[in-house]
Design a protein around this motif. Structure first.
Motif, mmCIF file in Angstrom:
data_model
loop_
_atom_site.group_PDB
_atom_site.id
_atom_site.type_symbol
_atom_site.label_atom_id
_atom_site.label_comp_id
_atom_site.label_asym_id
_atom_site.label_seq_id
_atom_site.Cartn_x
_atom_site.Cartn_y
_atom_site.Cartn_z
ATOM 1 N N CYS A 1 -5.720 1.187 2.162
ATOM 2 C CA CYS A 1 -5.462 2.330 3.054
ATOM 3 C C CYS A 1 -4.203 3.095 2.622
ATOM 4 O O CYS A 1 -3.162 2.494 2.406
ATOM 5 N N ARG B 1 -0.873 9.172 10.148
ATOM 6 C CA ARG B 1 -1.287 10.225 11.060
ATOM 7 C C ARG B 1 -0.113 10.794 11.827
ATOM 8 O O ARG B 1 0.818 10.062 12.167
ATOM 9 N N LYS C 1 3.463 -1.325 9.538
ATOM 10 C CA LYS C 1 2.002 -1.241 9.498
ATOM 11 C C LYS C 1 1.367 -2.613 9.349
ATOM 12 O O LYS C 1 1.790 -3.414 8.514
ATOM 13 N N PHE D 1 -12.000 -1.154 5.356
ATOM 14 C CA PHE D 1 -11.518 -0.838 3.996
ATOM 15 C C PHE D 1 -9.997 -0.694 4.018
ATOM 16 O O PHE D 1 -9.429 0.167 3.366
ATOM 17 N N CYS D 2 -9.350 -1.577 4.789
ATOM 18 C CA CYS D 2 -7.912 -1.419 5.039
ATOM 19 C C CYS D 2 -7.049 -1.808 3.842
ATOM 20 O O CYS D 2 -5.896 -1.381 3.753
ATOM 21 N N CYS E 1 -1.746 3.686 11.709
ATOM 22 C CA CYS E 1 -3.147 3.268 11.615
ATOM 23 C C CYS E 1 -3.937 3.891 12.767
ATOM 24 O O CYS E 1 -3.390 4.081 13.855
ATOM 25 N N LEU E 2 -5.199 4.186 12.488
ATOM 26 C CA LEU E 2 -6.085 4.780 13.499
ATOM 27 C C LEU E 2 -6.114 3.927 14.758
ATOM 28 O O LEU E 2 -6.172 4.436 15.867
ATOM 29 N N PHE E 3 -6.064 2.598 14.577
ATOM 30 C CA PHE E 3 -6.211 1.687 15.715
ATOM 31 C C PHE E 3 -4.889 1.175 16.260
ATOM 32 O O PHE E 3 -4.864 0.409 17.218
ATOM 33 N N GLY F 1 -4.494 -4.696 8.822
ATOM 34 C CA GLY F 1 -5.715 -3.952 9.038
ATOM 35 C C GLY F 1 -6.022 -3.726 10.504
ATOM 36 O O GLY F 1 -5.536 -4.466 11.369
ATOM 37 N N LEU F 2 -6.758 -2.635 10.767
ATOM 38 C CA LEU F 2 -7.266 -2.352 12.113
ATOM 39 C C LEU F 2 -6.177 -2.405 13.173
ATOM 40 O O LEU F 2 -6.394 -2.848 14.300
ATOM 41 N N ARG G 1 0.847 -1.207 0.000
ATOM 42 C CA ARG G 1 0.000 0.000 0.000
ATOM 43 C C ARG G 1 0.881 1.255 0.000
ATOM 44 O O ARG G 1 1.802 1.357 0.811
ATOM 45 N N THR H 1 -16.000 1.285 9.474
ATOM 46 C CA THR H 1 -14.679 0.758 9.814
ATOM 47 C C THR H 1 -14.756 -0.529 10.610
ATOM 48 O O THR H 1 -13.933 -1.434 10.444
ATOM 49 N N ARG I 1 -3.456 6.072 4.429
ATOM 50 C CA ARG I 1 -3.420 7.098 5.461
ATOM 51 C C ARG I 1 -2.362 6.880 6.529
ATOM 52 O O ARG I 1 -2.167 5.761 7.010
HETATM 53 S S1 SF4 Z 1 -8.207 0.906 10.294
HETATM 54 FE FE1 SF4 Z 1 -6.079 1.446 9.949
HETATM 55 S S2 SF4 Z 1 -5.433 0.281 8.173
HETATM 56 FE FE2 SF4 Z 1 -7.662 0.252 8.246
HETATM 57 S S3 SF4 Z 1 -8.298 1.922 6.938
HETATM 58 FE FE3 SF4 Z 1 -8.211 2.728 9.024
HETATM 59 S S4 SF4 Z 1 -6.151 3.543 9.245
HETATM 60 FE FE4 SF4 Z 1 -6.153 2.245 7.442
#
Ligand code: SF4
Length: 326
Positions: A257, A261, A301, A253-254, A271-273, A304-305, A10, A248, A259
């Motif tokens: 991804c 931060r 990374k 939708f990882c 990752c957000l999580f 996912g999640l 990614r 999410t 993104r």
């Molecule tokens: S949970 Fe993490 S890996 Fe999945 S879309 Fe959000 S930021 Fe990307």
């Protein structure tokens, strides 16, 4: 050339920068009831440090920067930061609660930031007071209309919470009839202090079923799912705007991804999580090189999640949402 490529292939060209942890609202799904501890200003990036780090990400290939918070517009030197970032070869976006937008329309237009995501979880003034613990509904609503009238690309982010505001789904969609507006229904997600539980979620299926039953199945048109997208987008036939669902938790939708931060205290989150953060600020202040740290963070990374099999762990192991910036 973009070199922010993780082990799943990614490419990361989108950086979300949290300018500040504090906020002028107290949304129950974001800000812990007791608030967040006030921290020493020295723990946060200065404007120079923020711009330096942002430039590093742009050198690596970042093409899109979103400003978030807490609430970005309460940042005292917001206009100056915006002016500096507007000189970078990126598209600028912002997520705001809209309360102070009327003060910054000119700065935003001057900087070329015309993509606004404005948080509004209800169209009812009393409920706004309940969920934000503040009384700014009218101002936010007026600022949304002003932003649309000024030609900003506006999306309204509404976090759906079962038996709280899910009865307003159709009213939100109705806003897209004569407005070139995107409604984004966001699934309630678990973060420290937000009392999340899985029964409070409203799924994509529930939203679509409500819309189809009301507008007729054939009048709900599905848009193609764009690469790097977070929302599954639909449009009611002959309506100007569209609505989307960001699920999410139930439909992540990882796979695509893109993104990364940067938190207000200079930590990088891939990752957000993910609760595995890389402290760029301390290394920078010690005169160290942050480039290898950025690359290592991307390589680390998870698929996912944030590698979490049970997302409820985010309630205890992750930061409060207000200190991540969504
Ligand atoms: S949970 Fe993490 S890996 Fe999945 S879309 Fe959000 S930021 Fe990307």
């Amino acid at each position: 050339m973009n070199t922010l490529i993780d082990t799943y292939g990614r490419t990361h060209d989108y950086l979300r920068i949290s300018l500040i942890e504090r906020c002028n609202l107290r949304c129950t799904y974001c800000m812990p009831e007791e608030g967040i501890p006030l921290r020493d200003r020295a723990e946060f990036m200065t404007e120079e440090e923020l711009i330096y780090i942002a430039k590093k990400f742009v050198e690596f290939g970042v093409k899109k920067i979103r400003l978030t918070g807490g609430e970005p517009l309460i940042k005292k030197n917001f206009a100056s930061i915006l002016d500096h970032l507007s000189q970078l070869p990126v598209s600028l976006h912002m997520t705001t609660n809209g309360v102070l937008l009327d003060k910054y329309f000119n700065d935003l237009e001057k900087a070329g930031l015309n993509h606004l995501n404005i948080s509004l979880d209800t169209l009812q003034e009393d409920r706004f007071g309940t969920i934000t613990r503040r009384k700014n509904f009218a101002r936010v609503y007026e600022n949304i209309q002003e932003a649309i009238a000024r030609g900003f690309k506006v999306k309204v982010n509404a976090v759906l919470i079962k038996d709280f505001n899910d009865d307003e789904i159709l009213n939100f969609i109705e806003l897209t009839k004569n407005n070139n507006l995107g409604i984004r229904f966001i699934e309630f997600m678990p973060f420290q202090g937000n009392k999340w539980d899985t029964t409070k979620k409203v799924s994509e299926e529930e939203v679509i079923l409500k819309a189809a039953n009301h507008f007729g199945h054939k009048n709900i048109i599905k848009s193609p799912f764009e690469n790097n997208a977070t929302a599954r987008v639909f449009q009611v036939a002959n309506y100007e705007g569209d609505f989307g669902i960001i699920s999410t938790v139930t439909n992540p939708f990882c796979d695509t991804c893109n993104r990364l931060r940067l938190t207000a205290d200079g930590k990088m989150k891939n990752c957000l999580f993910s609760n595995k953060e890389t402290d760029l600020l301390t290394t920078l202040r010690n005169g160290g090189d942050i480039t290898s740290l950025i690359l290592e963070n991307v390589k680390a990374k998870k698929k996912g999640l944030g590698g979490l099999s049970d997302l409820s762990k985010s309630l205890s192991e992750n930061r409060p949402m207000t200190t991540i910036g969504g």
